[in-house]
Structure formats: structure tokens, C-alpha cells
Design an enzyme around this catalytic site. Structure first.
Site, PDB file in Angstrom:
ATOM      1  CG  HIS A  65      45.306  36.136  40.683  1.00  0.00           C
ATOM      2  ND1 HIS A  65      43.999  36.953  40.157  1.00  0.00           N
ATOM      3  CD2 HIS A  65      45.797  35.704  39.684  1.00  0.00           C
ATOM      4  CE1 HIS A  65      44.191  36.923  38.771  1.00  0.00           C
ATOM      5  NE2 HIS A  65      45.198  36.207  38.498  1.00  0.00           N
ATOM      6  CE  LYS A 123      32.525  39.365  49.395  1.00  0.00           C
ATOM      7  NZ  LYS A 123      33.509  39.881  48.419  1.00  0.00           N
ATOM      8  NE  ARG A 124      37.102  31.832  46.270  1.00  0.00           N
ATOM      9  CZ  ARG A 124      38.535  31.975  46.634  1.00  0.00           C
ATOM     10  NH1 ARG A 124      39.275  30.727  46.712  1.00  0.00           N
ATOM     11  NH2 ARG A 124      39.330  33.031  46.714  1.00  0.00           N
ATOM     12  CE  LYS A 154      36.822  35.392  49.235  1.00  0.00           C
ATOM     13  NZ  LYS A 154      37.071  36.549  48.351  1.00  0.00           N
ATOM     14  CB  THR A 206      35.942  40.970  40.246  1.00  0.00           C
ATOM     15  OG1 THR A 206      35.871  39.558  41.043  1.00  0.00           O
ATOM     16  CG2 THR A 206      37.440  41.263  39.720  1.00  0.00           C
ATOM     17  CE  LYS A 213      32.153  40.219  38.647  1.00  0.00           C
ATOM     18  NZ  LYS A 213      32.310  38.620  39.075  1.00  0.00           N
TER      19      LYS A 213
HETATM   20  C1  NBG Z   1      41.596  36.076  43.836  1.00  0.00           C
HETATM   21  C2  NBG Z   1      41.524  37.179  45.120  1.00  0.00           C
HETATM   22  C3  NBG Z   1      40.342  38.107  44.718  1.00  0.00           C
HETATM   23  C4  NBG Z   1      40.674  38.495  43.287  1.00  0.00           C
HETATM   24  C5  NBG Z   1      40.732  37.427  42.271  1.00  0.00           C
HETATM   25  C6  NBG Z   1      41.343  37.855  40.937  1.00  0.00           C
HETATM   26  C7  NBG Z   1      42.359  33.607  44.070  1.00  0.00           C
HETATM   27  C8  NBG Z   1      43.765  32.766  44.398  1.00  0.00           C
HETATM   28  N1  NBG Z   1      42.672  34.878  44.123  1.00  0.00           N
HETATM   29  O1  NBG Z   1      40.789  39.115  45.645  1.00  0.00           O
HETATM   30  O2  NBG Z   1      41.405  36.351  46.238  1.00  0.00           O
HETATM   31  O3  NBG Z   1      39.855  39.455  43.005  1.00  0.00           O
HETATM   32  O4  NBG Z   1      41.739  36.308  42.752  1.00  0.00           O
HETATM   33  O5  NBG Z   1      42.109  38.477  40.946  1.00  0.00           O
HETATM   34  O6  NBG Z   1      41.422  33.156  44.070  1.00  0.00           O
END
Ligand code: NBG
Length: 836
Positions: free
Chosen positions: A379, A570-571, A576, A678, A682
Site C-alpha cells: 500500500h 485525509k490524513r 498529500k 480512495t 468517494k
Molecule cells: C494507503 C495509501 C493510499 C491507499 C490506501 C489503501 C497506507 C500504508 N497506504 O494511497 O497511502 O489508497 O493505502 O490502499 O496507509
């Protein structure tokens, strides 16, 4: 806007019509009422006259749960009888959020329940708001796991999620004077009506100790691990309901306990605290969700958490397999185990240990079963998030696993040496042990070697996996890496979060759209229909009114629901680039002040997100957003043309309110750094237009919605890596060429937004000038210009709403049902059934 009142009326009608979407007749209402009153009396133990809202929530939830349990048990029974293959999803995070509406919606009882409760003088929406969010995850990775669980049930795949039942999920974010503070979250404090405690499902989990080598013949030995410490993993099961409740699967979460709750001898001696020490130490494993994937703190606890839940899960699934099929030898035919990121990667060694030491298999057989069973999803490519554990820590905590890893690595390197002789660089790069900074175990390599397939989560990310972190392993195993682009559960992110839009879609293209996301494409024909555009706009307006109310309540800020709502949720992370967004806001602010009489497009910038507790730079960016917001929001020259809000304590539930109200979706990560995203899906599904870089799944969103209906800007992933390699990360030249950016930076560094501490952002600006790794400056001018084009389009409603409708129409492919179908067909080898 022609007439706001007219549109409100239209939207209100839309809302009334929702009653017909899901529901039952009078009998069904009466039956539910009886069930709820019964639960209130016998499960909650309260009389109606004195029941609190919490009591009603419990009684309602348990009444819903009862309706789920029969399906759950019937499905499990059938799977057992038919000897079906099962899928196990191992994840350290499941960000499930609230379950009441999920379960009502998926069991088709939402409107019946609303009516039943209304008849008892209880407001379902109040109960909804009372339910705590199960925040057992940090962000996208955890939410993906939750969406995937729902889709697996929807597609009738027998599946289990395995994870940890954290006592405290992701911290509660409280803003104090613009600074983030973290407080423990307490999702279990009201009790959890959805779960079943299974005290009889308990496994021993060992740590440390020694290995005894027992000869069993002339040629063979057996290894017996004598752990120094053993703790217990106890199961809690939550049923996971698929769409139309066709199937109900299990999310099994483990809680940690000491074998003995207290040491009685110590207690009797009067040593009351010491008597509890073992219990406290054991319980700490499932105490809190690990704060982030990018900090070194608490390493040992994190590793203990990982091994704890992996070992319990594998013991559990092997036991289930043997009970069903009689022998462990057939495990790979009947089991697929998905490793969600590297957090559960130790499972590869644990499976080998179970097969070798517990079931006495030969090495080769055990290894074949292991890699035929596992697959692994990566991920992130961020180096700080790729787990590596120091060898001494692993040897101390998991001595038997380390032996297995060494042998595995020796065999692997031997095979590579035969295939590519004399290539020492290759050998050290594909080794499980990294020798570069002390000896460390590369968990990504362990997961890669122990899996038959390894997947990335968007097309671009998968390409970059092959080119960068897994370049050399890919050369050795060229068929192993595949792509499965992420998806989202439409039931949660469209039907539940945005009933107004859902109703319009059902009216426009028919109710089969609820079962088949491909039907959304029928909307294309309506994209230029002015009447339909107006209804869509009115639904959005109502959603924005609701968000406006949240903003007023939380922040005491009034915003105009007719303004363009521009959201970044988002985080908080430098890649980002919330920083890019707020710098653009400052540039816009400067422009408004310079020409206050121009006809500016009113805009509300909405931010929400948490920073990892130890991530100082991200917390400083939160503070900057607050500082800028204070100045801009109180400047009379700006009036309502620009407002900036930061909503605290971002959560799944808050996302469910913000997303349906968004006009513009900020997906502006440095290209090459966001694995997929994601939230981008949405927001596009709910009709927001995206402003974004060609990163992660933005690339595929852009291909599907069409270049005219998305705003792409900035450097591409290739250009970013070229620039880093050739020009470096000094941005002085860029700033010198951009008067707008230069003015923004000088105002930030001179303390315009931080008069109480003028040099607060000096370091931040210095790093932008000299070490702009995330390319904020390089992308600034293009971003600023793109935002001006967006403001232009907003002023042409027929074009804006056409683009919005085309977004919704063209993103059906991003359903998590599609992702799960791909996993099922290409990785797990299990059948699926169409939803509905
Ligand atoms: C996160 C990514 C996102 C991705 C999500 C689900 C982690 C390690 N990775 O870009 O930063 O959409 O995983 O795949 O949290």
C-alpha cells in the site's frame, strides 16, 4: 441560482420519496417494534418509561443483529457443508465506522426501522449520531479493509477478517488554539452491541524463550519452542453484512489477556500493583491502535501486536481447516490468505512454524503450502513506511521465526545465485536481511517471497512497484506482481451517505443501479438535461446546508452554502500537500485584497484530517491552516468570497457528511507518492470535480471521467523523479520566477499569519526554499492557474453540472465489488455471485 426556495422544495421532495427505497409494510413495522421493546426489556434491562437514548440504541442494534444472525449461521453452515474455499483477510486496521445504518441499509430495513422507532417516539437519526465510530484504523488502508469486507459478503465469498480489537482506536483530535492535541478515544465505553465475545475461542501466543532441538531419527530433528512468555488471544466476532444480506461474514478481532488475571501470591503479600503486572503487560498489546505507519517509536509493542494477531489468526484458521477437511495437507486448496500490507508479514514464518513444528511436515511441503496460500498487497512506496525489524529484536522476541527466516533466505539466495551468477548487488538487494544499517529484516521481502501474488493498488503504483522498491525481486519473479486498483463500497459511500443523490439516480436509471454499478453509465444521456442538472444541484445544496450546520456548530463559523465547497479530507502528510492548498488560499486572499471589487467566485475551503502524534511538520501545517483561517475569515475586505475551515477529529462519520456536500475534491499529492487514494473515488462518485495530479488512482479516474471533466495539473511521477535527480530539491529558481508564490512565502515567513510568534513558519518556508522534496513550489503556479479555471467553470452552471454528472456516471468501475471480483478471479481463485 434561479430560486433557492424552489430548489429547496425540490430537494425536500426528493427526500420524502426516499421512503419507498427500502422498507416494509405495517406488519413489518409492528414486528420490529415488538422486537425492540423485547430487547429493551430483556437484553438492556430497562423499562420504556426510563429508557435513555443509549438504551434505545442498544435495543435497536440488538434487534437488527438478531435479524442478521440467522443469515450468518446459515451461510457458515453451507460453506462448511459444501467444503467451499475460504478467504482470510489479515489486517492490522479495520476502519469500520458506525454500523447501525450499514446493517439497516444492507438488510433493507432502514425505512421500516425509521417508522417503527417513530411510533415509539424515538428518532432514528439521533440514535445514528450516538453510535461511536469504530476507528480501528488510521486512514485509507483501514477503510479499504472495511469496504472489502462488505464487498466480499455482497459477492457471496466465504470470508473472515482478522485483526485486533483495540480498546482505544485512533486518537480523538482536539484543537487547542490551532494546535492538534491527542486524547484517547473510547469507542467501547457504551458497550458494543454488534460483537459476540467468544471466551471459548482462545489461543496461546508465545514470545521469547529458547529452541530445543530434539532428534527424531538418524537424519532428522524436530524443533520445540519454549517461549519465555505466553499470553492469550481471545476472539470477538462481528457479523459483516453484505448488500441485501445475501451473505453475512465474520470479522474476528483478538483481545489480549494474561493467562492468569492476577498473581495471587503477590496480591496476598500486599503487593497489589505488582500482582497485576502480567495482566497489564499482556493487555497492552490490544490497548491502542498503533498511531502511524511512519514513526519509529514503540517498535517492540508494534511487533508484538503484529505477531499476536497473526499467530492467533493462523492457529484459528488451521484448526478450522482441519475440522472441516480432516488434514492440513489440503490447506492451500481451501484457503486464501491476503496480507494487508506488511503488518501481518510475519505470518509467512508463523505458517512455516505451524506446519513444521506442530504438524511435522517436511520443509518443502510446508513451503509449497505456505506460498500457495498467501498473497500480499503493498500500500505504499514511502521508505519510512516499509517495515524493517532489527535482527536482535526479532531474535529476542521470535527466536524460532528468525531461524526459519534465515533458512528461507539461504534457500532463496542459493536459487537466485544459480539463476544470476556473480551478481552480488542483486543478491544483497533481494535478500530478506538488509545489511546496510545494522542487520534488519525486510518484512516486504518476506511477504513477497511467501506469496504467490503481490499486488499494488492502482495501475501507476503497481508500475512503480516494479520499477522501484521491488525492482530486483520483480526481475527474479517476473509474474508475481499484479495490479488490483482499489475500490469503495457504494452502499456506504453513496446509498447511505447520500440518499438524496441515490434517489435521483434510482429515478433516472432505475432501481437496478443499486445492485449493478455499471448502470450508472446510463446517466451520461442526462448530463446535459437542464432539469436533471437542477435536481442534482438541489440535492447537493441540501447536503451543503447540512454541512454548513456542522461547521456552525463545531466552529461557530457561518459559511454560504451557495459558495463552491472545496474539500481536502485525509490524513495530514507532507506528500498529500495540504500545504500547497493553504498556500494557494493565501495567494487567492492576496488577490482578493488587491482587487476587492472584482467579481470573485465565493469559495469555502474545508480541511479535515489527523496528523500522527509525533509528526511535527504535519502538526505545524495544521496550525498554519488555522492561522490563515483566522486572518482570512475575519478580514472584512474578503467578506464571503473566501472562508477557510478546519473541521476537527476527522472520522468515517464526518466523511459521510462532508463528501456528499463537496463540489471540488483536492487530490493533490506529489506525483508518484500516493499509492491509490480512495477518498478521490468517494468524492467523484458523489459528483465532486477533482483537482489533482497524475498520481495513484487519479490517473484511472481521469481516464474514465474524461480530461474535460477533471482538472489535472502539475508534474508527473516521471518528471518528479527527473527533477529530484537532476535539478535537486532547491526551489529558489522557481520562487524567483513566480511573483505570486514569492509574495505568499514572504508573508508567511514574516509573520503576517502568526503575529504572536512571527518566526513560527520560518523553518517551514526555509525548507520549501531549500529542501522542497514534495515539489510544492514546482507545482504551485500550475495549481494556482488551475484553481482559477475551476472558479470560472463554477460560474457556468450548465457546464459544471454536466461535468459533475459525468463524474458520477463514469466512476462505477471504482466499486469495491469490482476490486473484489478481480482479487477473487486473479488471486484467490474463488467464485463470486452477482449482488442483488
Ligand atoms: C494507503 C495509501 C493510499 C491507499 C490506501 C489503501 C497506507 C500504508 N497506504 O494511497 O497511502 O489508497 O493505502 O490502499 O496507509
Amino acid at each position: 441560482m434561479t430560486s433557492v426556495v424552489l430548489e429547496l422544495e425540490m430537494a425536500a421532495r426528493t427526500e420524502d420519496d426516499l421512503g419507498g427505497l427500502v422498507g416494509g409494510g405495517d406488519d413489518a413495522v409492528a414486528q420490529l417494534q415488538t422486537a425492540i421493546l423485547d430487547k429493551l426489556r430483556y437484553a438492556v434491562g430497562k423499562r420504556q418509561a426510563i429508557a435513555t437514548e443509549r438504551d434505545w440504541l442498544m435495543a435497536t442494534a440488538i434487534a437488527v443483529r438478531d435479524r442478521i444472525v440467522d443469515r450468518w449461521q446459515a451461510g457458515n453452515e453451507l460453506t462448511y457443508q459444501k467444503g467451499q474455499k475460504r478467504v482470510y483477510y489479515l489486517s492490522l486496521e479495520f476502519l469500520i465506522g458506525r454500523l447501525l445504518f450499514d446493517n439497516l441499509n444492507n438488510t433493507q430495513t432502514l425505512e421500516t426501522m425509521r417508522a417503527a422507532l417513530a411510533g415509539l417516539n424515538v428518532d432514528l437519526d439521533k440514535l445514528r449520531a450516538l453510535e461511536p465510530d469504530a476507528a480501528l484504523g488510521n486512514g485509507g488502508l483501514g477503510r479499504l479493509a472495511a469496504c472489502f469486507m462488505e464487498s466480499m459478503a455482497t459477492l457471496d465469498i466465504p470470508a473472515y477478517g482478522y485483526g485486533i480489537r483495540y480498546d482505544h482506536g485512533l486518537f480523538r483530535q482536539v484543537m487547542k488554539n490551532g494546535w492538534q492535541q491527542e486524547y484517547p478515544e473510547d469507542w467501547l465505553s457504551l458497550g458494543n452491541p454488534w460483537e459476540f465475545h467468544r471466551p471459548e475461542v482462545v489461543y496461546d501466543i508465545g514470545f521469547g524463550g529458547s529452541i530445543e532441538v530434539v532428534p527424531i531419527s538418524e537424519a532428522a530433528v524436530r524443533h520445540v519452542w519454549h517461549p519465555a512468555e505466553t499470553i492469550e488471544a481471545v476472539a470477538y466476532d462481528t457479523p459483516t453484512v453484505g448488500w441485501r444480506a445475501n451473505r453475512v461474514n465474520t470479522l474476528r478481532l483478538w483481545s489480549a489477556h494474561a493467562a492468569d488475571p492476577l498473581r495471587l501470591d503477590a496480591f496476598n503479600r500486599g503487593d497489589h500493583i505488582d500482582a497485576l503486572a502480567d495482566q497489564v503487560r499482556a493487555a497492552s498489546i490490544s490497548k491502542v491502535l498503533y498511531p502511524s505507519d511512519a514513526t519509529p517509536a514503540g517498535q517492540e509493542l508494534r511487533l508484538r501486536q503484529e505477531y499476536f494477531f497473526v499467530s492467533a489468526s493462523l492457529q484459528d484458521l488451521v484448526r478450522r481447516h482441519i475440522r472441516t477437511f480432516g488434514h492440513v495437507a489440503t490447506l492451500a486448496d481451501k484457503t486464501a490468505i491476503q496480507l494487508n500490507d506488511t503488518h501481518p508479514a510475519i505470518a509467512v514464518a508463523e505458517m512455516m512454524r505451524i506446519l513444521l513444528d506442530v504438524h511435522h511436515m517436511a520443509w518443502d511441503d510446508a513451503w509449497r503450502i505456505t506460498w500457495s496460500t498467501f498473497s500480499y498487497t503493498n500500500h505504499t512506496l514511502l521508505p519510512e513506511a516499509l517495515e524493517v525489524w532489527p535482527v536482535p529484536l526479532m531474535e529476542r522476541l521470535l527466536p524460532r521465526h528468525m531461524q526459519i527466516i534465515y533458512l528461507l533466505n539461504a534457500l532463496h539466495l542459493g536459487a537466485v545465485r544459480r539463476q544470476f551468477p556473480h551478481d552480488d548487488r542483486l543478491l544483497s538487494s533481494v535478500s530478506i536481511i538488509d545489511e546496510s544499517q545494522g542487520r534488519r529484516v525486510r518484512m516486504s521481502h518476506l511477504a513477497f517471497l511467501g506469496s504467490h501474488h503481490v499486488n499494488g493498488v492502482s495501475a501507476l503504483h503497481t508500475d512503480l512497484m516494479r520499477e522501484t522498491v521491488f525492482h530486483d525481486l520483480h526481475a527474479v519473479f517476473p509474474d508475481r506482481i499484479v495490479n488490483v486498483t482499489n475500490g469503495i463500497a457504494f452502499r456506504r459511500w453513496l446509498h447511505e451517505a447520500n440518499p438524496r443523490l441515490t434517489r435521483l439516480l434510482v429515478d433516472a436509471v432505475g432501481p437496478s443501479v443499486l445492485d449493478n454499478e455499471a448502470k450508472l453509465t446510463d446517466l451520461r444521456a442526462l448530463a446535459t438535461d437542464i432539469g436533471f442538472q437542477k435536481r442534482i444541484a438541489a440535492a447537493r445544496y441540501m447536503n451543503k446546508l447540512a454541512l454548513t450546520e456542522v461547521i456552525r456548530r463545531e466552529l461557530e463559523i457561518r459559511v454560504d452554502p451557495a459558495a463552491l465547497f472545496d474539500v481536502q479530507i485525509k490524513r495530514m502528510h507532507e506528500y498529500k500537500r495540504q500545504l500547497l492548498n493553504i498556500l494557494e488560499a493565501i495567494a487567492l486572499y492576496n488577490a482578493i485584497r488587491a482587487r476587492p471589487m472584482d467579481d470573485w467566485t465565493p469559495r469555502v475551503k474545508v480541511f479535515a484530517g489527523k496528523a500522527a502524534a509525533s509528526y511535527h511538520q504535519a502538526k505545524l501545517i495544521i496550525k498554519l491552516i488555522h492561522d490563515v483561517a483566522r486572518v482570512v475569515n475575519s478580514d472584512p475586505t474578503v467578506r464571503d468570497t473566501l472562508k477557510i475551515v478546519f473541521l476537527p477529529n476527522y472520522s468515517v462519520s464526518l466523511a459521510e457528511v462532508i463528501i456528499p456536500a463537496a463540489d471540488l475534491s483536492e487530490q493533490i499529492s506529489t506525483a508518484g507518492m500516493e499509492a491509490s487514494g480512495t477518498g478521490n473515488m468517494k468524492l467523484a462518485l458523489n459528483g465532486a470535480l477533482t483537482v489533482g495530479t497524475l498520481d495513484g488512482a487519479n490517473v484511472e479516474i481521469s481516464e474514465r471521467v474524461g480530461e474535460d471533466n477533471i482538472f489535472i495539473f502539475g508534474l508527473t511521477a516521471d518528471q518528479v523523479s527527473d527533477r529530484r535527480a537532476h535539478q535537486g530539491i532547491d526551489s529558489s529558481d522557481i520562487i524567483a520566477r513566480s511573483p505570486v508564490l514569492a509574495e505568499v512565502l514572504s508573508s508567511v515567513e514574516s509573520g503576517v499569519f502568526s503575529p504572536d510568534q512571527p518566526d513560527r513558519y520560518q523553518g517551514l518556508v526555509n525548507s520549501l526554499r531549500g529542501h522542497d522534496y514534495f515539489m510544492v513550489c514546482a507545482d504551485f503556479d500550475d495549481y494556482y492557474a488551475t484553481q482559477r479555471r475551476i472558479a470560472e467553470l463554477w460560474r457556468q452552471p450548465e457546464h459544471w453540472w454536466k461535468a459533475s454528472i459525468l463524474n458520477t456516471a463514469n466512476v462505477g468501475w471504482f466499486s469495491s465489488d469490482r476490486s473484489i471480483r478481480e482479487y477473487a478471479a486473479e488471486i484467490w481463485n474463488v467464485p463470486t455471485r452477482a449482488p442483488g
